[in-house]
Design a protein around this motif. Structure first.
Motif: not given
Length: 404
Positions: A227-231
């Motif tokens: 659920x998180x932006x990693x790039x």
């Protein structure tokens, strides 16, 4: 609760009014009212269009008035004439604004005060096409509606979870300490589409590896895990990353040094070249609008064909880099003007991903799918076309913040 949402750009001001009941619904309801101001190229005229949920419409052109006057007129259509939807502007409980750049200090939606306004103003040089317009919208509301609560929702906020390895540029570290880093943009859209993808598939967002492709006049990708932006492809400014309508996207920084040293380009000339004269427009010589580039390509225009080829090449390369960050892929999402409406771009992007076992259904892809899975039943990756709902996402955050 009636929530007015403002989505400001350099050449337009989009607004809509939602009436939200509790609990807050996941799916976007139809706005009670939608209004838009388009400024002509010389900025002397404002083309105002309004429509309501009941089907009422209005089109007007205002000339030689200030933007404050034009915006006040737009708001007046909420309470007057055929487009009236409320009895008084005091019925509006809160106003939400899309703000493109929040820097390092603003990662969540906040109630706007003088400190927030100063921070938005300070970041105008990093988002010159958008932050000044957002400030103008905030001031217009102050002038028209007085002391009503206003909330800023930042496009950069969703990308605040980027790991340092993805966010920090390989430059002298003292520049990093001065705030030069990858911020990422289109975060409101990327976050909405990730949540919507999980809903459509009936799966837990935390379990999915998702690449969201926000393809409009501005373009960016995001790799989303747990659920998180990693790039993401956009960087310190919205200029980085993919080829766009009139923006270059990533280029060799040595080109800028060369232009400065050999041709004495000014900073303003560089800004104009990279932000307004490059991308599809610069290569094709036709337009920044992909639809017009495709039409020219189909008529044999070789530069339009080249613009298409570069666009597709860079989109595929960007998806590949996001794929590496995720170490796999469960869902590929297409959204925004091009992503939602160009079956050719979706097809071209997916053709290069067959090695993953990704297959799209050609018939579904061609029939303007919205919020559906266009992958074949045996595809190892789900491929979704999702109508981005930035305004609704802003309204949801406003409602949540007011309730808190």
């Amino acid at each position: 609760m009636k929530i007015l949402v403002l989505n400001a750009g350099s050449s337009s001001q989009k607004s809509c009014l939602y009436d939200i009941t509790t609990p807050i619904p996941n799916l976007a309801p139809q706005p009670l009212w939608e209004g838009k101001i388009n400024w002509t190229q010389d900025q002397n005229q404002a083309e105002i269009t309004v429509k309501t949920a009941t089907g009422a419409k209005l089109q007007e052109t205002l000339a030689d008035d200030s933007r404050q006057v034009q915006f006040a007129y737009l708001l007046s259509t909420l309470i007057n004439g055929t487009t009236k939807v409320i009895d008084n502007l005091s019925a509006i409980a809160v106003v939400g604004h899309r703000v493109v750049h929040g820097g390092e200090d603003y990662q969540e939606a906040v109630i706007i005060n003088e400190d927030v306004k100063q921070a938005i103003a300070h970041l105008c040089n990093l988002a010159p096409a958008h932050n000044p317009a957002a400030l103008a919208g905030i001031e217009a509301i102050e002038n028209s509606l007085g002391n009503i609560p206003q909330i800023a929702v930042f496009d950069t906020g969703f990308h605040s979870t980027l790991p340092d390895a993805a966010a920090i540029y390989p430059i002298p570290y003292q520049l990093v300490e001065q705030g030069i880093r990858r911020y990422g943009f289109h975060g409101i859209s990327h976050q909405y589409c990730a949540n919507r993808a999980a809903e459509i598939l009936g799966q837990d967002l935390q379990s999915l590896r998702i690449i969201t492709c926000h393809l409009g006049n501005g373009c960016s990708l995001a790799a989303i895990k747990n659920g998180c932006s990693i790039d993401t492809t956009m960087g310190f400014t919205p200029l980085d990353g993919l080829m766009m309508g009139s923006r270059s996207g990533s280029i060799d920084p040595g080109i800028l040094i060369y232009l400065l040293q050999q041709y004495n380009y000014s900073s303003q000339e560089l800004d104009n070249v990279l932000n307004k004269a490059s991308g599809l427009k610069g290569i094709s010589g036709v337009s920044s609008d992909l639809r017009e580039v495709i039409a020219a390509k189909d008529q044999g225009n070789q530069r339009a064909q080249l613009a298409w080829d570069i666009y597709v090449h860079r989109l595929r390369a960007g998806i590949g880099s996001m794929l590496a960050s995720l170490a796999g892929l469960d869902v590929l999402v297409f959204t925004a003007g091009v992503g939602e409406n160009s079956p050719g771009i979706r097809q071209a992007a997916c053709e290069a991903l067959g090695f993953l076992g990704l297959k799209i259904d050609a018939d579904k892809n061609q029939h303007q799918p919205i919020d559906v899975d266009i992958a074949t039943s045996d595809s190892t990756v789900r491929v979704l076309v999702i109508e981005t709902q930035e305004d609704w996402a802003i309204a949801q955050k406003c409602c949540q913040l007011v309730q808190q």
